[in-house]
Design an enzyme around this catalytic site. Structure first.
Site, PDB file in Angstrom:
ATOM      1  N   ARG A  44       0.861  -1.195   0.000  1.00  0.00           N
ATOM      2  CA  ARG A  44       0.000   0.000   0.000  1.00  0.00           C
ATOM      3  C   ARG A  44       0.889   1.234   0.000  1.00  0.00           C
ATOM      4  O   ARG A  44       1.583   1.493   0.973  1.00  0.00           O
ATOM      5  CB  ARG A  44      -0.900  -0.024   1.240  1.00  0.00           C
ATOM      6  CG  ARG A  44      -1.897   1.125   1.336  1.00  0.00           C
ATOM      7  CD  ARG A  44      -2.828   0.895   2.539  1.00  0.00           C
ATOM      8  NE  ARG A  44      -4.015   1.748   2.495  1.00  0.00           N
ATOM      9  CZ  ARG A  44      -4.128   2.907   3.152  1.00  0.00           C
ATOM     10  NH1 ARG A  44      -3.139   3.361   3.890  1.00  0.00           N
ATOM     11  NH2 ARG A  44      -5.232   3.607   3.063  1.00  0.00           N
ATOM     12  N   SER A 113     -12.678  -3.512  -0.599  1.00  0.00           N
ATOM     13  CA  SER A 113     -12.950  -2.861   0.687  1.00  0.00           C
ATOM     14  C   SER A 113     -14.430  -2.549   0.785  1.00  0.00           C
ATOM     15  O   SER A 113     -14.991  -1.924  -0.124  1.00  0.00           O
ATOM     16  CB  SER A 113     -12.231  -1.513   0.779  1.00  0.00           C
ATOM     17  OG  SER A 113     -10.868  -1.706   0.966  1.00  0.00           O
ATOM     18  N   LYS A 142      -5.408   5.256   8.204  1.00  0.00           N
ATOM     19  CA  LYS A 142      -6.280   5.827   7.159  1.00  0.00           C
ATOM     20  C   LYS A 142      -7.037   6.995   7.780  1.00  0.00           C
ATOM     21  O   LYS A 142      -8.154   6.821   8.284  1.00  0.00           O
ATOM     22  CB  LYS A 142      -7.240   4.753   6.644  1.00  0.00           C
ATOM     23  CG  LYS A 142      -8.000   5.184   5.436  1.00  0.00           C
ATOM     24  CD  LYS A 142      -8.748   4.033   4.809  1.00  0.00           C
ATOM     25  CE  LYS A 142      -9.418   4.538   3.536  1.00  0.00           C
ATOM     26  NZ  LYS A 142     -10.118   3.486   2.830  1.00  0.00           N
TER      27      LYS A 142
HETATM   28  N1  TZP Z   1      -8.694   0.675   5.315  1.00  0.00           N
HETATM   29  C1  TZP Z   1      -9.579   0.758   6.298  1.00  0.00           C
HETATM   30  S1  TZP Z   1      -8.832   0.916   7.802  1.00  0.00           S
HETATM   31  C2  TZP Z   1      -7.292   0.833   7.122  1.00  0.00           C
HETATM   32  C3  TZP Z   1      -7.408   0.707   5.749  1.00  0.00           C
HETATM   33  C4  TZP Z   1      -6.299   0.614   4.819  1.00  0.00           C
HETATM   34  C5  TZP Z   1      -6.034   0.938   7.914  1.00  0.00           C
HETATM   35  C6  TZP Z   1      -5.550  -0.333   8.522  1.00  0.00           C
HETATM   36  O1  TZP Z   1      -4.371  -0.063   9.219  1.00  0.00           O
HETATM   37  P1  TZP Z   1      -4.220  -0.250  10.794  1.00  0.00           P
HETATM   38  O2  TZP Z   1      -2.931   0.458  11.109  1.00  0.00           O
HETATM   39  O3  TZP Z   1      -4.117  -1.723  11.045  1.00  0.00           O
HETATM   40  O4  TZP Z   1      -5.404   0.383  11.451  1.00  0.00           O
END
Ligand code: TZP
Ligand code: MG
Length: 211
Positions: A44, A113, A142
């Site tokens: 990502r 997603s 995010k």
């Molecule tokens: N999409 C929804 S929450 C998220 C993404 C890419 C972040 C996930 O990262 P983390 O650090 O595990 O919360």
């Protein structure tokens, strides 16, 4: 998707977010965590140029392949195909599932997603291989994330699809049990591993709770 691949779609799904690559190189992370049983990662990169992303993803793809770790690319089918990834993970504003399937072909994985019931139903009907569902909890990874879906949201999602569901967003080892109980097949995690003082120890703890 082959039956062997279906079986892999559970457990820990590590998001190799380049925003969390300061503590330890992502290549290192894949190498060490694969030794603790990690089988699926997603590259990502929300900031780098396509050229930079290609170079980095190609290297990670090779390391993942050497360790029998599935390698998916976030957002971009072109990058996924350029590095011969095992699949792509798409958000609601990326290419449509239909178009992505035409580009990626029948054998590569496509994950979608989802944040609400209609998106779960749509991804299932459209032939996704798995869904991400969240955010389960608030997350710094995010900043513009959707409304937190909560455990009840996850249970509802489970009732709407036969697809593997990866719960995502703010997940730590402590939350794994309740997520599995609510129907998650696995957990997609970035910061709890990449920002941990000891990423190996974090992966080991995740693996234990996922058993
Ligand atoms: N999409 C929804 S929450 C998220 C993404 C890419 C972040 C996930 O990262 P983390 O650090 O595990 O919360
Ligand atoms: Mg996306």
């Amino acid at each position: 998707m082959t039956a062997a691949l279906t079986k892999t779609l559970k457990g820990l799904y590590l998001i190799l977010d380049t925003a969390w690559s300061e503590k330890r190189s992502l290549v290192d992370v894949v190498q060490v965590t694969a030794q603790h049983g990690l089988r699926m990662v997603q590259y990502r990169n929300k900031k780098g140029s396509m050229r930079e992303a290609y170079r980095e993803a190609l290297q990670l793809r090779q390391v993942a392949g050497d360790h029998q770790v599935l390698f998916l690319v976030n957002d971009r089918c072109d990058l996924a195909l350029a590095v011969d990834a095992d699949g792509v993970h798409l958000g609601q504003s990326d290419l449509s599932l239909n178009l992505a399937r035409r580009l990626m072909g029948p054998d590569r994985l496509i994950g979608i997603s989802t944040h609400r019931a209609e998106e779960v139903i749509e991804a299932t009907a459209g032939g996704a291989d798995y869904i991400g569902f969240g955010p389960m909890y608030p997350t710094k990874t995010k900043p513009d994330h959707e409304r937190v879906v909560g455990i009840e949201g996850l249970k509802k999602a489970r009732s709407l699809t036969h697809l593997p569901i990866f719960a995502i967003g703010g997940i730590t080892p402590d939350s794994v049990k309740e997520l599995l109980m609510a129907g998650a097949s696995g957990v997609a995690v970035a910061s709890a591993v990449l920002d941990a003082p000891d990423c190996e120890a974090s992966v080991r703890t995740f693996m234990k709770s996922l058993r």
